[in-house]
Scaffold this active site. Sequence first.
Site, PDB file in Angstrom:
ATOM      1  NE  ARG A  35     -21.836   0.261  14.715  1.00  0.00           N
ATOM      2  CZ  ARG A  35     -22.776   0.754  13.914  1.00  0.00           C
ATOM      3  NH1 ARG A  35     -22.695   0.584  12.607  1.00  0.00           N
ATOM      4  NH2 ARG A  35     -23.801   1.408  14.424  1.00  0.00           N
ATOM      5  CE  LYS A 200     -34.899  10.958   6.487  1.00  0.00           C
ATOM      6  NZ  LYS A 200     -35.176   9.599   5.954  1.00  0.00           N
ATOM      7  N   GLY A 353     -23.087   5.448  15.158  1.00  0.00           N
ATOM      8  CA  GLY A 353     -22.100   5.249  14.116  1.00  0.00           C
ATOM      9  C   GLY A 353     -21.405   6.549  13.750  1.00  0.00           C
ATOM     10  N   GLY A 377     -29.109   4.290  15.764  1.00  0.00           N
ATOM     11  CA  GLY A 377     -30.556   4.110  15.868  1.00  0.00           C
ATOM     12  C   GLY A 377     -30.935   3.343  17.129  1.00  0.00           C
TER      13      GLY A 377
HETATM   14  C1  3PG Z   1     -26.281   0.815  12.149  1.00  0.00           C
HETATM   15  O1  3PG Z   1     -25.334   1.084  11.405  1.00  0.00           O
HETATM   16  O2  3PG Z   1     -26.977   1.690  12.691  1.00  0.00           O
HETATM   17  C2  3PG Z   1     -26.591  -0.621  12.454  1.00  0.00           C
HETATM   18  O3  3PG Z   1     -25.549  -1.452  12.053  1.00  0.00           O
HETATM   19  C3  3PG Z   1     -27.897  -1.011  11.823  1.00  0.00           C
HETATM   20  O4  3PG Z   1     -27.817  -0.869  10.435  1.00  0.00           O
HETATM   21  P1  3PG Z   1     -29.138  -0.519   9.627  1.00  0.00           P
HETATM   22  O5  3PG Z   1     -29.550   0.863  10.022  1.00  0.00           O
HETATM   23  O6  3PG Z   1     -28.770  -0.624   8.168  1.00  0.00           O
HETATM   24  O7  3PG Z   1     -30.187  -1.541  10.012  1.00  0.00           O
END
Ligand code: 3PG
Length: 396
Positions: A35, A200, A353, A377
């Site tokens: 990232r 999940k 990620g 997400g």
């Molecule tokens: C992630 O790692 O998916 C993003 O950086 C968002 O982080 P978060 O899910 O803690 O909001």
Amino acid sequence: MKTVADLGDLRGKRVLVRSDLNVPVEGSQITDDGRIRASAPTIDDLADRGARVVVCAHLGRPKGSPDPAYSLAPVAARLAEVLGRPVQFATDTVGDSAKATVAELGDGDVALLENLRFNAGEESKDDAERQAFADELAGLVEVYVGDGFGAVHRKHASVFDVPARLPHAAGDLVRAEIAVLQRLTGKPERPYAVVLGGAKVSDKLGVIDNLLGSVDQLLVGGGMVFTFLKAQGHEVGKSLLEKDQVDSVRSYLEQATERGVEIVLPVDIVAASSLDDDADIEVVGADSIPADRLGADIGPASAKLFAATITKAHTVFWNGPMGVFEKAAFADGTRAVAEALTEVEGLTVVGGGDSAAAVRQLGFQESAFGHISTGGGASLEFLEGTTLPGLTALED
Ligand code: 3PG
Ligand code: MG
């Protein structure tokens, strides 16, 4: 959405860039800098344009107050290496250190503010509290660039409220991510296969619901698959199971049949007595997981089946590992899926990620994939078709 070039002459202007620098850190070691590398080009471009670049980002999930375990200091050091430029680090986000650091920037200089989430206002559900923090952030600068694609699904001050207060543009990373994901939601070349894994199933129900209207094959592995196996009437031993989701999953399985979507589930499972290094491990049928074992990976026959399905597709999106890939004994399923993606003739997108870190940790070249998204997400919610606050905020 405006681009950075649309913002006009930025020389001498203080520009806040919201990046997603949420990387895995062990102690002060960054274990995957994907990232950071993906965020560097926009920062570099702004510095080349003579802007005074103020980068803001979050790390982990601290609870709205400073916590040294989640400091961005190691990220500042790595960002400086990647950019080949000094990065000034402010030890707070909007306090005295931030103000002094920003005031000292010259044209083309770069600073990183401490973790946004050390401030309760960043994630607050209370609009007034969030907006008060957004006022402070916006007060540091004159222009905003949204480039943290991985966080655009969060309605947070730095993502949603700050752009409303300043001239703003979408950074090149956000633009590139949207361009690729739109190829998946538009008219993907068929067959279009989606591979979902990770722990999940409850995180993925929205996207599954939407994908049933567009994909040809949906392949499921990872911890979430045991809820699918349970929905088919199998026992899953000590495996991860979301009991309250079994009925929804069963209904998705039925809908898939009605809509002609092929759901591909593992036929065998690597079942372990535990996740410890000395665990007892055996491969069992997916319908016969022993009561005292937990599923830690898809088995070899499943890996072959998944690979055969993936390599026939012309568009593939993959989110979520197939097993506990951090341990060598449970990495084969994830490796087989990654390998299969590299053989696809067409567009392959690795979302997220975990899966992005997995392909790099398993030694794959990034260039072997069409696109490695920085959003987990965020890319799922994009495919789900929901409105993403951080993208709405960047519209003109
Ligand atoms: C992630 O790692 O998916 C993003 O950086 C968002 O982080 P978060 O899910 O803690 O909001
Ligand atoms: Mg957010």
